[in-house]
Each structure stands twice: as C-alpha cells, then as structure tokens.
Design a protein around this motif. Sequence first.
Motif, short mmCIF file in Angstrom:
data_model
loop_
_atom_site.label_atom_id
_atom_site.label_comp_id
_atom_site.label_asym_id
_atom_site.label_seq_id
_atom_site.Cartn_x
_atom_site.Cartn_y
_atom_site.Cartn_z
N PHE A 125 1.74 25.21 -20.13
CA PHE A 125 2.58 24.42 -21.00
C PHE A 125 1.96 24.50 -22.39
O PHE A 125 0.89 23.92 -22.64
CB PHE A 125 2.54 23.00 -20.43
CG PHE A 125 3.40 21.99 -21.09
CD1 PHE A 125 4.66 22.31 -21.55
CD2 PHE A 125 2.97 20.68 -21.23
CE1 PHE A 125 5.46 21.35 -22.14
CE2 PHE A 125 3.77 19.71 -21.81
CZ PHE A 125 5.01 20.05 -22.27
N VAL A 127 1.95 23.55 -26.02
CA VAL A 127 2.43 22.69 -27.10
C VAL A 127 1.36 22.59 -28.19
O VAL A 127 1.61 22.88 -29.36
CB VAL A 127 2.78 21.27 -26.58
CG1 VAL A 127 3.14 20.34 -27.73
CG2 VAL A 127 3.94 21.35 -25.59
N THR A 128 0.15 22.17 -27.80
CA THR A 128 -0.89 21.84 -28.79
C THR A 128 -1.35 23.08 -29.57
O THR A 128 -1.52 24.15 -29.00
CB THR A 128 -2.10 21.20 -28.09
OG1 THR A 128 -1.63 20.16 -27.23
CG2 THR A 128 -3.09 20.62 -29.08
N GLY A 133 -2.69 19.61 -33.90
CA GLY A 133 -3.21 18.65 -32.92
C GLY A 133 -2.14 17.71 -32.41
O GLY A 133 -1.05 18.14 -31.99
N SER A 134 -2.40 16.39 -32.49
CA SER A 134 -1.46 15.39 -31.98
C SER A 134 -0.15 15.37 -32.77
O SER A 134 0.85 14.82 -32.30
CB SER A 134 -2.07 13.99 -32.07
OG SER A 134 -3.29 13.94 -31.38
N TRP A 158 -5.78 24.86 -25.96
CA TRP A 158 -5.79 23.99 -24.77
C TRP A 158 -4.61 24.27 -23.85
O TRP A 158 -4.08 23.35 -23.24
CB TRP A 158 -5.80 22.50 -25.15
CG TRP A 158 -6.87 22.10 -26.10
CD1 TRP A 158 -6.70 21.53 -27.34
CD2 TRP A 158 -8.29 22.20 -25.91
NE1 TRP A 158 -7.92 21.30 -27.92
CE2 TRP A 158 -8.91 21.70 -27.06
CE3 TRP A 158 -9.09 22.69 -24.88
CZ2 TRP A 158 -10.29 21.66 -27.22
CZ3 TRP A 158 -10.47 22.65 -25.03
CH2 TRP A 158 -11.04 22.13 -26.19
N SER A 160 -3.71 25.03 -20.70
CA SER A 160 -4.44 25.06 -19.43
C SER A 160 -3.72 25.96 -18.42
O SER A 160 -2.50 26.09 -18.45
CB SER A 160 -4.60 23.64 -18.89
OG SER A 160 -5.30 22.88 -19.85
N PRO A 369 -3.15 14.07 -21.33
CA PRO A 369 -2.28 14.87 -22.20
C PRO A 369 -1.87 14.14 -23.47
O PRO A 369 -1.16 14.73 -24.28
CB PRO A 369 -1.07 15.15 -21.31
CG PRO A 369 -1.02 14.02 -20.34
CD PRO A 369 -2.43 13.60 -20.12
N SER A 371 -3.70 11.28 -26.33
CA SER A 371 -4.87 10.47 -26.65
C SER A 371 -4.49 8.98 -26.68
O SER A 371 -3.38 8.62 -27.06
CB SER A 371 -5.37 10.94 -28.01
OG SER A 371 -6.55 10.30 -28.33
N ASN A 373 -5.20 6.57 -28.59
CA ASN A 373 -4.75 6.03 -29.89
C ASN A 373 -3.27 6.29 -30.11
O ASN A 373 -2.57 5.46 -30.68
CB ASN A 373 -5.52 6.71 -31.04
CG ASN A 373 -6.85 6.06 -31.31
OD1 ASN A 373 -7.24 5.14 -30.61
ND2 ASN A 373 -7.54 6.53 -32.32
C1 LIG Z 1 -9.09 20.06 -21.16
C2 LIG Z 1 -7.81 19.92 -21.93
C3 LIG Z 1 -6.63 20.40 -21.41
C4 LIG Z 1 -5.45 20.34 -22.15
N1 LIG Z 1 -4.30 20.93 -21.66
C5 LIG Z 1 -3.24 21.08 -22.49
C6 LIG Z 1 -2.11 21.88 -22.10
O1 LIG Z 1 -2.07 22.43 -20.99
N2 LIG Z 1 -1.10 22.07 -22.99
C7 LIG Z 1 -1.12 21.51 -24.24
O2 LIG Z 1 -0.17 21.71 -25.00
N3 LIG Z 1 -2.16 20.71 -24.63
C8 LIG Z 1 -3.21 20.50 -23.80
N4 LIG Z 1 -4.30 19.75 -24.20
C9 LIG Z 1 -4.30 19.17 -25.54
C10 LIG Z 1 -4.26 17.66 -25.57
O3 LIG Z 1 -2.96 17.23 -25.30
C11 LIG Z 1 -4.81 17.23 -26.94
O4 LIG Z 1 -6.19 17.53 -26.97
C12 LIG Z 1 -4.56 15.79 -27.23
O5 LIG Z 1 -3.19 15.53 -27.33
C13 LIG Z 1 -5.25 15.37 -28.53
O6 LIG Z 1 -4.95 16.28 -29.56
P1 LIG Z 1 -6.12 16.97 -30.39
O7 LIG Z 1 -7.16 17.47 -29.45
O8 LIG Z 1 -5.54 17.96 -31.32
O9 LIG Z 1 -6.78 15.79 -31.21
P2 LIG Z 1 -6.41 15.38 -32.70
O10 LIG Z 1 -4.95 15.24 -32.86
O11 LIG Z 1 -7.15 16.26 -33.64
O12 LIG Z 1 -7.05 13.92 -32.75
C14 LIG Z 1 -8.48 13.72 -32.78
C15 LIG Z 1 -8.75 12.22 -32.61
O13 LIG Z 1 -8.12 11.50 -33.70
C16 LIG Z 1 -7.23 10.53 -33.17
N5 LIG Z 1 -6.05 10.46 -34.05
C17 LIG Z 1 -5.34 11.49 -34.60
N6 LIG Z 1 -4.33 11.02 -35.35
C18 LIG Z 1 -4.38 9.68 -35.24
C19 LIG Z 1 -3.58 8.60 -35.78
N7 LIG Z 1 -2.52 8.84 -36.55
N8 LIG Z 1 -3.92 7.33 -35.46
C20 LIG Z 1 -4.99 7.07 -34.68
N9 LIG Z 1 -5.78 8.03 -34.14
C21 LIG Z 1 -5.47 9.31 -34.43
C22 LIG Z 1 -6.85 11.02 -31.77
O14 LIG Z 1 -6.46 9.94 -30.94
C23 LIG Z 1 -8.15 11.67 -31.31
O15 LIG Z 1 -9.00 10.68 -30.77
C24 LIG Z 1 -5.45 19.73 -23.44
C25 LIG Z 1 -6.67 19.20 -23.95
C26 LIG Z 1 -7.83 19.30 -23.23
C27 LIG Z 1 -9.11 18.77 -23.84
#
Ligand SMILES: Cc1cc2nc3c(=O)[nH]c(=O)nc-3n(C[C@H](O)[C@H](O)[C@H](O)COP(=O)(O)OP(=O)(O)OC[C@H]3O[C@@H](n4cnc5c(N)ncnc54)[C@H](O)[C@@H]3O)c2cc1C
Length: 390
Positions: A125, A127-128, A133-134, A158, A160, A369, A371, A373
């Motif tokens: 899947f 997306v990220t 990021g988020s 990411w 997976s 999937p 965070s 926050n």
């Molecule tokens: C092992 C693993 C497997 C994964 N598998 C998949 C997958 O199969 N497919 C896929 O698409 N994704 C996958 N992901 C991605 C996962 O969904 C993201 O890591 C997650 O959504 C957080 O995004 P980010 O890592 O870019 O963190 P960021 O968006 O960079 O955020 C970093 C930190 O800042 C905080 N933050 C950011 N913006 C805000 C805000 N506006 N207010 C408050 N806090 C904020 C976040 O909560 C987080 O704690 C996976 C991640 C991991 C680690």
Amino acid sequence: MIAEAQHATDDIAQIRASVRALCAKFPGEYWRGLDRERAYPKEFVAALTQAGFLAALIPEEYGGSGLTMAAAAAIMEEIHASGCNGAACHAQMYTMGTLLRHGSAAQKARWLPQIASGELRLQAFGVTEPTSGSDTLNLRTTAVREGDQYIVNGQKIWTSRAEHSDLLLLLARTTAREAAKKRTEGLSVFLVDMRLAQGAGISINPIRTMMNHATTELFFDDLRVPEENLIGMEGEGFRYILSGMNAERILIAAECIGDAKWFIAKASGYAKERQVFGRPIGQNQGVQFPIARAYTQMRAAELMVREAATRYQAGEDCGTEANIAKLLAADASWAAADMCVQTHGGFGFAEEFDIERKFRETRLYQTAPISTNLILSYLAEHVLGLPRSY
Ligand SMILES: Cc1cc2nc3c(=O)[nH]c(=O)nc-3n(C[C@H](O)[C@H](O)[C@H](O)COP(=O)(O)OP(=O)(O)OC[C@H]3O[C@@H](n4cnc5c(N)ncnc54)[C@H](O)[C@@H]3O)c2cc1C
C-alpha cells in the motif's frame, strides 16, 4: 434477533479457537529466528492464507469468506494474543477494500477471486512519501496520462511488504496541486502489477527497522501503468483511500488488543511464579497494580474497537470511532508492554522471553499507520470543532 446474535458470537468463538490452533504451530522460537535474520514469515503467511483467514472480508461471490469486521478483528487479535505478528500480512485483509468498494465490475472479477485464493498477494500500500509524510495531500509522485497508459514518476517510503506482494495499491498525483479545484482532489489510485513493474520502472530498497517488518522504499522511474488499472475515477483517489483507512485502523487496533492480552498474561504468569524475598513478586501490590491497570486499559480499548467494528459493519460513518479505537488500543498495548518488561526485571530484556521482541513490535502502533498526534488533531477539529491546526 437474540438467536442471531448468539449464532454470530458462537461463530466468532470458533474462529478464535481455529486461529489459536494455527498460531500454536508458530511458537516464540520461530519468530525469534526470523527477527534475528529480519526474514519474512513465509510459512506463517502461507498457513493463514490456506486457512482462508486473510480472505475474511472478501465477499463470498468473489471467493472470500464474507465475514464481518468483528470476525476479522477477532482473527487479528488472536494472532497477536498468541505471540505471533500479523503485520506481515494484515494488509492482505483490508487493502482490497478500495478495489471492492470503488473498482469496476470487470476489475473486481479480474482481481478479487485471485486475491481471495491467495494466488495474488495484495500486501503493499504506497501512500507515504519522504517529503510529505503525514501531509498526504502534499504527495509528489505523479501519474501522467499518455495514450492508454499512465507514466508514474516519484518515490514512496515505508511501503511495507513490497517485496512480498504481487500487487501494489498506489496513490499518485494526476492533477498538479495548484490546478486541482480542492485540496482533496487530483490524486488517483492505481493497482500496480509488481510482477511486471520490477525492473521496468520500479526499484525497491528494503529499510531495516527496530523490528522485523519487511518495509521498503520505492522509486518510480517512468513506470507504465495501463489505464485499466486506475481504480474508480481519476482525481478521486484520496476519498477512496480514506474509506479504506477505517478498516485498517480497526484491524490494527484489534492487533494491539491482542498484544496487550499477551503482555498481561505473560506478566501475570511470571508474577505468580517468580519468588523474591521468599514470596511471589505478584503478592506485592507494587507489582500487582500495574498489571491490573494495564488490564483495565485493555478492556476499555477493547470496547471501543468493538464499537468501531459494529458501526463499520452497519455501514455507518465510523471515522471517529476507528480513530479513537486505534489511539486507545495502541496506548493500551504500549502501556502493557512497558509493564511486562518491568514485571520481568532483567528477564524482560532477554531475547528468549519474547517480551523485548513484542515490545519493539507494538511500539510501531504509536506511529503507524497513523501517528497518535494526527488522531488527536482529527478529534480536536472534526469532533470538538476546534480550529484546524495544519
Ligand atoms: C514500519 C513502518 C511501516 C509502515 N508501513 C507503511 C505502508 O505500508 N504504507 C504507507 O503508505 N505508509 C507506511 N508507513 C508510514 C506511516 O504511516 C508514517 O510513518 C506515519 O503516518 C507518520 O508519518 P511520517 O513518518 O512521515 O512522520 P511525519 O509526518 O514526518 O511526522 C513526524 C512527527 O511529527 C508529528 N506531526 C507531524 N505533523 C504534525 C501536526 N500537524 N501536529 C502534530 N504533530 C505532527 C507526527 O505525529 C510525528 O510524531 C509505515 C511506517 C513505518 C515506520
């Protein structure tokens, strides 16, 4: 009505027992060996596929078991309560939901029966992305139409199980952000055939993480995707993906409940047996109370997972409940993990107890999937009416 509800409860009890029996064949030493090598649990995934558990949510007309969300959640919970890890294959259960709800009749007839039988693995899947990021609506991977194909360029992170999947559900930009009428428009969903794509526009780079998770980054370089692999309408992809995320959150919350049950059972068992100062450590309230507290947290979260699954099944809007369930269950499993390490003293850190492995595995759910926050921001804005923070 009562008889019907009783029947459903009996069915779920039976499913739970079957999952437990299957998981008993994959004990801690199986997972420890894989964890050391960061290897994929092929045999475990094959056994779940063969037993039909991963096709739980696919309707019977497409060869699945057509079970309810409550039954699917029970499967994931039991896997985790048995000490196993469903992260290797949970996506096979829910990623097909986007195809099921938004695909054409021809696409469903073409793909779903093979996904149900396990002949085709839809485990990935995408997306990220590393830069957004988020902030999914800011993603940059593009799919540009050229004749009867889309040309995909960009990068995902990411993603997976990409190395263990035949198909990838991909979210990419088909309209430039500035040209889209709304922020939520301009993204589209594609089903990418990884068997054709590898070496022809996709390269996969595995990422080693703190737990054994088979996650990767993907690079797209002029990947050609036939137009018949576009799911639903061009530009509507974000909406389609969102509708699938509720199922993902409920099922992963159920995994967290399973983890919490495993940690609580492990800690209670040890606290009864381990003798220090001439009595079981569990006779001390300082040891009992954290276990009892973890139990209350788990039970409360479990109710919310059930509520979310019931609303999902009834076809009601369950975004709020799915998000709350995911938050509470991830918090409950993480609190139980910490309690379990503490209860075991030094042995909590020993590989052969499996606690440190499960501790690392359940930590993920504070971040993926979604965070924590981002769940709190969703509740603040959409439920409590507070100003939008991002
Ligand atoms: C092992 C693993 C497997 C994964 N598998 C998949 C997958 O199969 N497919 C896929 O698409 N994704 C996958 N992901 C991605 C996962 O969904 C993201 O890591 C997650 O959504 C957080 O995004 P980010 O890592 O870019 O963190 P960021 O968006 O960079 O955020 C970093 C930190 O800042 C905080 N933050 C950011 N913006 C805000 C805000 N506006 N207010 C408050 N806090 C904020 C976040 O909560 C987080 O704690 C996976 C991640 C991991 C680690």
